[in-house]
Design an enzyme around this catalytic site. Structure first.
Site, PDB file in Angstrom:
ATOM      1  N   ASP A  51       0.936  -1.266  -0.160  1.00 40.68           N
ATOM      2  CA  ASP A  51      -0.018  -0.053   0.072  1.00 40.68           C
ATOM      3  C   ASP A  51       0.783   1.251   0.006  1.00 40.68           C
ATOM      4  OD1 ASP A  51      -2.886   1.310   0.465  1.00 40.68           O
ATOM      5  OD2 ASP A  51      -1.296   2.092   2.037  1.00 40.68           O
ATOM      6  N   TYR A  56       2.660  10.067   0.041  1.00 39.40           N
ATOM      7  CA  TYR A  56       3.782   9.532   1.115  1.00 39.40           C
ATOM      8  C   TYR A  56       5.053   9.975   0.551  1.00 39.40           C
ATOM      9  CZ  TYR A  56       0.246   6.371   2.591  1.00 39.40           C
ATOM     10  OH  TYR A  56      -1.129   5.650   3.505  1.00 39.40           O
ATOM     11  N   GLN A 181     -10.153   1.524   2.767  1.00 38.14           N
ATOM     12  CA  GLN A 181      -9.207   1.557   3.757  1.00 38.14           C
ATOM     13  C   GLN A 181      -9.428   2.758   4.724  1.00 38.14           C
ATOM     14  OE1 GLN A 181      -4.471   2.829   3.517  1.00 38.14           O
ATOM     15  NE2 GLN A 181      -5.047   1.778   1.697  1.00 38.14           N
ATOM     16  N   LEU A 213      -1.818  -1.071  14.168  1.00 38.33           N
ATOM     17  CA  LEU A 213      -1.166  -1.240  15.463  1.00 38.33           C
ATOM     18  C   LEU A 213      -1.248   0.016  16.359  1.00 38.33           C
ATOM     19  CD1 LEU A 213       2.074  -3.515  14.421  1.00 38.33           C
ATOM     20  CD2 LEU A 213      -0.168  -4.086  15.436  1.00 38.33           C
ATOM     21  N   LYS A 220       3.792   1.271  21.862  1.00 36.81           N
ATOM     22  CA  LYS A 220       4.441   0.588  23.006  1.00 36.81           C
ATOM     23  C   LYS A 220       3.462   0.247  24.289  1.00 36.81           C
ATOM     24  CE  LYS A 220       8.966   2.906  22.551  1.00 36.81           C
ATOM     25  NZ  LYS A 220       9.853   3.696  23.002  1.00 36.81           N
TER      26      LYS A 220
END
Length: 292
Positions: A51, A56, A181, A213, A220
């Protein structure tokens, strides 16, 4: 869990974990050889969906950086890349490094052509996605260039990003949509609650969770999820790949696209594709992230 997942209604199959290219091209990007090694590692381990986006990059002077990087990596890859698909996006601008929407049809026509060229210009863009709906332009006007590009053979499939169900329905009146997305992670579970995930599954549309994530600022925090750390250790996984395995268990239409800029990171994420979580294990993860 099937080792491969169908891309929308295309009958094409993709690996259950994709590679998100954004960390390789924005501010504080890694050395190019490190990024290329990361892409190569992903391909070696079976990834077939990468992707990217025209935005970007660091800023407008650097536009299409990630697309060009991915193309370069593919050109240097000596293994089998016949099944690799590149999903790119257009509709965001990067003035001075900021993120702003631009759904102007003329701009989108231009950036689709530029993305096509950045990705080599020798075959159609596998998936072009409208990056974020611009309220200044109708969904129909913004997606008409994508339909035109598809008709012209520049784009194979069309997807959307950051869309609601209503916007998605409007999009499907213009062009066939194979992917959505939207952000989806333990801190942002809106797709479960706003119906988008359920809609995608019912309609045969692939759901590509971005930031699965939670991004660098929250990764973390996963170590603090009670219960998940023990389960991850028991299964010989990192807590990150355990979370991706949980996400895969949520729906057969989900293909997470974790970003990576190191070979070790994407290799760890890919382990999730080999994991089958049983209902009691899914419950442990659900209980842990319910505390977020």
């Amino acid at each position: 869990m099937s080792h491969l997942r169908e891309l929308g209604i295309t009958r094409e199959m993709v690996f259950p974990i994709g590679l998100g290219g954004m960390p390789m091209s924005i501010r504080d990007r890694p050395p190019e050889d490190q990024s290329i090694a990361t892409i190569h590692k992903a391909l070696e381990l079976g990834v077939t969906l990468i992707d990217t986006a025209d935005a970007y990059c660091r800023d407008e002077s650097d536009k299409h950086h990630n697309e060009k990087l991915i193309y370069k990596a593919l050109q240097q890859y000596t293994g089998d890349k016949s099944q690799v698909m590149i999903a790119t996006k257009g509709g965001l601008m990067r003035p001075n490094g900021a993120w702003t929407q631009n759904g102007n049809p003329d701009h989108l026509r231009k950036t689709i052509r530029e993305s096509f060229e950045a990705l080599g210009g020798d075959k159609p863009i596998d998936i072009w996605q409208y990056h974020s709906p611009d309220p200044n332009y109708s969904i129909k006007d913004a997606l008409t260039p994508a339909k035109e590009a598809q008709n012209a053979g520049i784009v194979r499939y069309v997807g959307v990003s950051n869309f609601s169900i209503d916007q998605l329905k409007q999009a499907r009146d213009v062009v066939e949509i194979v992917s959505v997305q939207n952000q989806y992670n333990p801190w942002h579970r809106n797709p479960e609650y706003d119906g988008v995930l359920e809609y995608c599954e019912a309609e045969g549309i692939t759901f590509l969770p971005w930031s699965p994530l939670g991004g660098m600022s929250r990764v973390k925090q996963l170590q603090q999820f009670t219960g998940m750390t023990d389960l991850a250790a028991e299964k010989g996984l990192s807590i990150y790949s355990l979370l991706l395995a949980w996400m895969l268990s949520k729906s057969p239409c989900i293909v997470p696209i974790p970003g990576a800029s190191r070979s070790e990171t994407i290799a760890d994420s890919i382990k999730a594709a080999q994991v089958r979580l049983e209902p009691p294990e899914i419950a442990i993860v659900e209980d842990a992230i319910a505390t977020v």
